[in-house]
Write an enzyme that holds these catalytic residues in place. Structure first.
Site, PDB file in Angstrom:
ATOM      1  CG  ASP A  17      -0.625   4.007   5.335  1.00  0.00           C
ATOM      2  OD1 ASP A  17       0.276   4.449   6.078  1.00  0.00           O
ATOM      3  OD2 ASP A  17      -1.829   4.073   5.630  1.00  0.00           O
ATOM      4  CB  CYS A  21      -0.900  -0.009   1.233  1.00  0.00           C
ATOM      5  SG  CYS A  21      -2.041   1.400   1.319  1.00  0.00           S
ATOM      6  CB  CYS A  23      -5.869  -0.294   4.915  1.00  0.00           C
ATOM      7  SG  CYS A  23      -5.605   0.135   3.184  1.00  0.00           S
ATOM      8  NE  ARG A  35      -0.672   4.510   8.767  1.00  0.00           N
ATOM      9  CZ  ARG A  35      -1.947   4.249   9.097  1.00  0.00           C
ATOM     10  NH1 ARG A  35      -2.320   4.321  10.369  1.00  0.00           N
ATOM     11  NH2 ARG A  35      -2.822   3.922   8.161  1.00  0.00           N
ATOM     12  CG  HIS A  87      -1.589  -1.101   5.958  1.00  0.00           C
ATOM     13  ND1 HIS A  87      -2.191  -0.103   6.686  1.00  0.00           N
ATOM     14  CD2 HIS A  87      -1.664  -0.706   4.668  1.00  0.00           C
ATOM     15  CE1 HIS A  87      -2.607   0.861   5.881  1.00  0.00           C
ATOM     16  NE2 HIS A  87      -2.308   0.513   4.649  1.00  0.00           N
TER      17      HIS A  87
END
Length: 277
Positions: free
Chosen positions: A111, A109, A168, A113, A165
């Site tokens: 993302d 992803c 999400c 993080r 994750h």
């Protein structure tokens, strides 16, 4: 010489100075201070008065309302890159300048993080990467298809990892019913998975529903990757492995997602339908 002791009012001076007393009260206090100092040696009195003044200044500075400057992360990152990061990999970059030989294709992803190389504790050159919103594999997506084809066919990676994750945002959006514009088209595979597993997802609270749909999305991605001829050929000829993971953004831990072992009939059907030459 006898030790010098301040009168009681002198000891109270910082308190009086900070309080909302009248100008008359402050004037009397200062007048008394001067009279007290007159009866002692000047070299003993003045340093103590200066010390009390410094204490008041320190108290004022302690409660300063000045807002600290926000760190420019890009600028600090550029400076760190030049002074620390690049020099620490000097020998590594000497070989990377001639080409790459990653062992892993990571599909994750976007993302912020979920930094794959950092999560795995690996180095530059170890992981070939494709990331998108909610790590979705679309059959007709040219971007992910090109990455997979190059990683498997040209770079000869030995592992393909699809990693979802917790928490999400893309998965959470697919569990909702708000119009999101162009993102709605991208999230269609997740909405289909939601429809197919609606009874299971509706029994879960929102947090666990996100995790469950993220797991289903990883398994769906694995199935779609195994429908690509270049992947099937590499699995047969050199043992390419395809794995699923979930990353917990609240703990930093990875765990595997296993859809169970395929039957021989399922493997045969997939090879018959999708492998080309």
């Amino acid at each position: 010489m006898a030790s010098f002791q301040l009168p009681v009012k002198t000891l109270l001076r910082p308190v009086l100075a900070e309080s909302n007393v009248s100008a008359f009260a402050v004037s009397r206090h200062v007048h008394h201070q001067r009279r007290s100092c007159h009866h002692h040696h000047s070299h003993s009195c003045h340093p103590l008065i200066k010390q009390n003044n410094n204490k008041r200044k320190n108290q004022t500075n302690h409660f300063s309302t000045t807002t600290p400057q926000t760190t420019d992360k890009l600028q600090s990152g550029l400076e760190f890159n030049k002074s620390h990061w690049a020099p620490s990999y000097a020998e590594k970059f000497a070989s990377l300048g001639n080409g790459q030989q990653p062992q892993i294709l990571w599909i994750g992803c976007s993302d912020s993080r979920c930094p794959e190389t950092t999560i795995l504790g690996l180095q530059p050159g170890d992981v070939f990467v494709h990331r998108n919103i909610a790590n979705i594999i679309h059959e007709g997506d040219l971007s992910s298809s090109c990455v997979i084809d190059f990683a498997v066919g040209a770079l000869k990676v030995s592992q393909i990892v699809i990693c979802g994750h917790t928490s999400c945002g893309g998965v959470n959006a697919a569990l909702g019913d708000s119009k999101l514009g162009v993102l709605d088209t991208w999230l269609l595979p997740l909405r289909k998975l939601r429809a197919q597993n609606l009874s299971t997802l509706e029994k879960l609270d929102s947090k666990n529903a996100i995790v469950k749909l993220a797991e289903l999305n990883v398994l769906d991605g694995i199935a779609k990757i195994k429908e690509k001829s270049v992947v099937l050929e590499a699995m047969e000829q050199r043992g390419l492995k395809v794995s699923g993971l979930i990353y917990d953004v609240a703990t930093g831990l990875l765990r595997t997602v296993d859809g169970g072992e395929e039957s021989q009939d399922e493997i045969k059907a997939r090879l018959t339908a999708f492998k080309t030459s």
